[in-house]
Structures are given as C-alpha cells and as structure tokens.
Design a protein around this motif. Structure first.
Motif, mmCIF file in Angstrom:
data_model
loop_
_atom_site.group_PDB
_atom_site.id
_atom_site.type_symbol
_atom_site.label_atom_id
_atom_site.label_comp_id
_atom_site.label_asym_id
_atom_site.label_seq_id
_atom_site.Cartn_x
_atom_site.Cartn_y
_atom_site.Cartn_z
ATOM 1 N N UNK A 70 -2.843 -3.683 -9.704
ATOM 2 C CA UNK A 70 -3.049 -2.440 -9.216
ATOM 3 C C UNK A 70 -4.405 -1.754 -8.753
ATOM 4 N N UNK A 71 -4.613 -1.576 -7.501
ATOM 5 C CA UNK A 71 -5.867 -1.062 -7.475
ATOM 6 C C UNK A 71 -5.484 0.406 -6.870
ATOM 7 N N UNK B 259 0.920 -1.388 0.051
ATOM 8 C CA UNK B 259 0.064 -0.021 -0.094
ATOM 9 C C UNK B 259 0.723 1.328 0.117
ATOM 10 N N UNK B 260 0.673 2.059 -0.871
ATOM 11 C CA UNK B 260 1.271 3.242 -1.036
ATOM 12 C C UNK B 260 0.483 4.437 -0.297
ATOM 13 N N UNK B 261 0.572 5.277 0.776
ATOM 14 C CA UNK B 261 -0.212 6.161 1.488
ATOM 15 C C UNK B 261 0.702 7.452 1.991
ATOM 16 N N UNK B 262 -0.174 8.175 2.506
ATOM 17 C CA UNK B 262 0.107 9.394 3.048
ATOM 18 C C UNK B 262 -0.437 9.635 4.195
ATOM 19 N N UNK C 53 1.742 -8.417 3.691
ATOM 20 C CA UNK C 53 1.086 -7.278 3.515
ATOM 21 C C UNK C 53 2.020 -6.013 3.774
ATOM 22 N N UNK C 54 2.173 -5.080 3.024
ATOM 23 C CA UNK C 54 3.338 -4.131 3.382
ATOM 24 C C UNK C 54 2.828 -2.530 3.233
ATOM 25 N N UNK C 55 3.415 -1.437 3.593
ATOM 26 C CA UNK C 55 2.979 -0.246 3.215
ATOM 27 C C UNK C 55 4.278 0.620 2.907
ATOM 28 N N UNK C 56 4.100 1.505 2.115
ATOM 29 C CA UNK C 56 5.151 2.696 1.658
ATOM 30 C C UNK C 56 4.546 3.944 1.985
ATOM 31 N N UNK C 57 5.454 4.527 2.653
ATOM 32 C CA UNK C 57 5.071 6.241 2.910
ATOM 33 C C UNK C 57 5.465 6.907 1.822
ATOM 34 N N UNK C 58 4.339 7.338 1.087
ATOM 35 C CA UNK C 58 4.477 8.222 -0.307
ATOM 36 C C UNK C 58 5.352 9.538 -0.126
ATOM 37 N N UNK D 236 0.580 7.820 -8.693
ATOM 38 C CA UNK D 236 -0.141 9.225 -8.876
ATOM 39 C C UNK D 236 -1.452 9.381 -8.230
ATOM 40 N N UNK D 237 -1.868 8.218 -7.730
ATOM 41 C CA UNK D 237 -3.115 8.168 -6.884
ATOM 42 C C UNK D 237 -2.874 7.662 -5.463
ATOM 43 N N UNK D 238 -3.419 8.411 -4.503
ATOM 44 C CA UNK D 238 -3.363 7.684 -3.041
ATOM 45 C C UNK D 238 -4.796 7.400 -2.727
ATOM 46 N N UNK D 239 -4.741 6.186 -1.811
ATOM 47 C CA UNK D 239 -3.854 5.298 -1.838
ATOM 48 C C UNK D 239 -3.849 4.545 -3.007
ATOM 49 N N UNK D 240 -2.615 3.736 -3.519
ATOM 50 C CA UNK D 240 -2.476 2.764 -4.362
ATOM 51 C C UNK D 240 -2.065 1.454 -3.905
ATOM 52 N N UNK D 241 -2.670 0.428 -4.178
ATOM 53 C CA UNK D 241 -2.270 -1.028 -3.648
ATOM 54 C C UNK D 241 -1.657 -1.645 -4.894
ATOM 55 N N UNK D 242 -0.519 -2.288 -4.558
ATOM 56 C CA UNK D 242 0.075 -3.102 -5.837
ATOM 57 C C UNK D 242 0.173 -4.450 -5.171
#
Length: 320
Positions: A92-93, A27-30, A58-63, A76-82
């Motif tokens: 990709x969601x 998960x890419x998030x902010x 399950x993992x997450x990356x701070x945008x 380009x969109x938050x959140x994005x799940x890969x």
C-alpha cells in the motif's frame, strides 16, 4: 492514454479483476483532490508503458462513489495505491508519493520480466520463490497474514517496512551478492526484534521458515539465534513482557539450520498451533557479537481456515 487504466465501479468488478489478472494495481482517488490530480499523469504513463492485459493491470476506484471498497480496504488518505499479487494485498502506498510508487511498481515489473522470460513471453501467474521445501501435505499460508495489523518493534528506520517480510519474491540479496533494495528488516538499538502477526483466518501452523541473508563481509548484522513464539495475543508485547513470559515454543538456531538460500525451516509443535489467530515472534538474540539482527523473509506453512472478523480478536489460551 486514459484507456490504459481500467475504471472499477463495484466490488464485483474488482473481485473479477483480481481473479483474472495475477498483478493488479488499484488507485483510490477523488476528482476533487489536488494530490490525486497531480499524480494522475504519472499513473497513466506507467499504465501505458508497462501495463499488460490480464497480466499486469492498472485500475482506479472513485473514492466518492465506491464507499463499500473504501471501507473494505480502510482508505483514509488520497490518493492510495494498493498492489495485489494473485488476489492478495501485498503493498500500500499512501499519498502522492511518486518515488515510493515507482519503487514498488519497479519490484513488481522485475518479477514480471522473470515470469515472461520463463514462459516464452506468455502470460500467467508468477511462481513464488521457495526458500526451503514445503513439508508434504501442507501449503504456504503466508497470504493469510493481515498486513495492515502487523507491527514490528525495534526496527531500523533505514530498512524496509514490515510488509516486505511476507513478499513472495526472492530477496534481492540472494543471487545479486548484495542488496539493491530495502526488501529486508533489521533491528535498531540492539539485536532484538518483536514481530506481531495477525491472520485473516484461524490457521493450523506447521512450519515457520525464516530467511536471513547476511551480506559478505558485513559484521554489523547477524542471523537470529534465540527465538520465542507466542500465540493468540490481541496485540504486540513489549520487550520486558516478552522476556518474562513463557513462550509457546522456544527455538535455538544453529549454523547447520540455514540452507543455501539462507533459510531456516523450523518445525513447530503442531498440536500447540492448531488454532492460530495471531503469532508473535520474539527474536531474543542474534548470532555472535553483531549489534543488529536481520530478517529478509518469513514464510508460514500449514492449513488455512475460514476467514474471521479482525475487529473481534479474542485472547485465547496457548493450549487451545
């Protein structure tokens, strides 16, 4: 519950995770994004319920702090799940789309259950489904497809996205008697499709395998019959151009070409396909009088080369 999701702080850490775990969801998030905060409880719950160490992670990356990964995966969109399978980007969601996220993860969990049953509960990478045998001396290079650059023209909006064509899982329509998920594509206004496939590397393409499952009693869709293949286009063609141009190889599929797994294995003119950067598949006509043509899976067999810069595609001659 927070411990169920692994924090990824660098590219090196993510690469190691992809090597050590066959299925990884990132998960890419902010922290400043409201949509990210809204879906976080669901993501944490899914990780706690179905996460498996070194198997389904399950993992997450701070945008805001990992811009190298943000740029690498085009976030380009938050959140994005890969979702990765054996290190290859499979899904990709984008956005806080809980329904789509559950659906995609559900498919992976189904594969995971089959894997664990087959291994007596022990972990390990899932076995890919085989629609047909792979010719001796060659390998499956479908993982070289650059999914983000694929484009499918004349697709029915109610079918699945183009990326489902390259999934390694068995089509839901096989063995179940009918489709329970839109893990297939079909044409919309008529029985033609145009599929543009770019590759991450220059590949030697030996065999094209196409799976087309027609549900029993369904006369509205058909399998492909007339197909044209075009090499090394820099972008997709339009239908008029495809009709007028000379393909690198023309294919006519007969009923006897389809095996018990609804898969046709097509031998290519290997000399022509030695330096394949992109492949365009033009389904010109389906079987019979059906209004639409359907494809469940596409598998590419050959040899992969060195990865290349996807931003520097050059148009090459078909004879190169």
């Amino acid at each position: 519950m927070a411990d169920a999701v692994e924090d990824v702080a660098s590219k090196v850490q993510l690469d190691e995770l992809l090597k050590s775990s066959p299925i990884v969801i990132v998960k890419f998030y902010s922290n400043d994004d409201e949509s990210c905060r809204q879906i976080e409880p669901l993501y944490q719950a899914l990780a706690s319920q179905i996460g498996r160490p070194r198997l389904l992670v399950f993992a997450k990356v701070d945008n805001d702090t990992c811009q190298d990964l943000v740029q690498e995966y085009g976030i380009t969109v938050l959140p994005t799940f890969i979702l990765f399978r054996k290190g290859t980007l499979m899904h990709t969601v984008q956005g806080a789309n809980s329904a789509e996220l559950r659906n995609v993860i559900g498919k992976i969990v189904s594969e995971l259950e089959h894997l664990v049953e087959g291994m007596g509960g022990e972990g390990g990478p899932p076995e890919a489904w085989k629609g047909a045998e792979i010719p001796k001396g060659y390998g499956d290079v479908t993982d070289q497809v650059e999914l983000r650059g694929c484009e499918l023209l004349n697709a029915d909006d109610n079918a699945g996205p183009v990326k489902v064509l390259f999934e390694s899982s068995k089509p839901s329509a096989l063995g179940l008697g009918k489709s329970t998920a839109t893990d297939w594509v079909q044409s919309g206004s008529d029985d033609q499709l145009l599929l543009f496939i770019p590759f991450q590397s220059t590949i030697k393409l030996h065999t094209l395998q196409i799976t087309s499952v027609i549900p029993q009693g369904n006369t509205d869709v058909s399998r492909p019959v007339e197909i044209g293949l075009f090499l090394n286009r820099t972008s997709n063609m339009d239908f008029g151009e495809a009709e007028d141009a000379e393909p690198t190889q023309s294919i006519t599929l007969e009923p006897e070409h389809w095996n018990s797994e609804s898969t046709a294995s097509i031998s290519l003119r290997f000399v022509k396909f030695q330096k394949t950067n992109t492949l365009t598949i033009f389904v010109q006509q389906g079987d019979g009088e059906a209004d639409a043509v359907r494809i469940d899976r596409i598998k590419l067999i050959g040899e992969a080369g060195a990865k290349r810069d996807m931003g520097k595609l050059q148009k090459l001659d078909d004879d190169e």
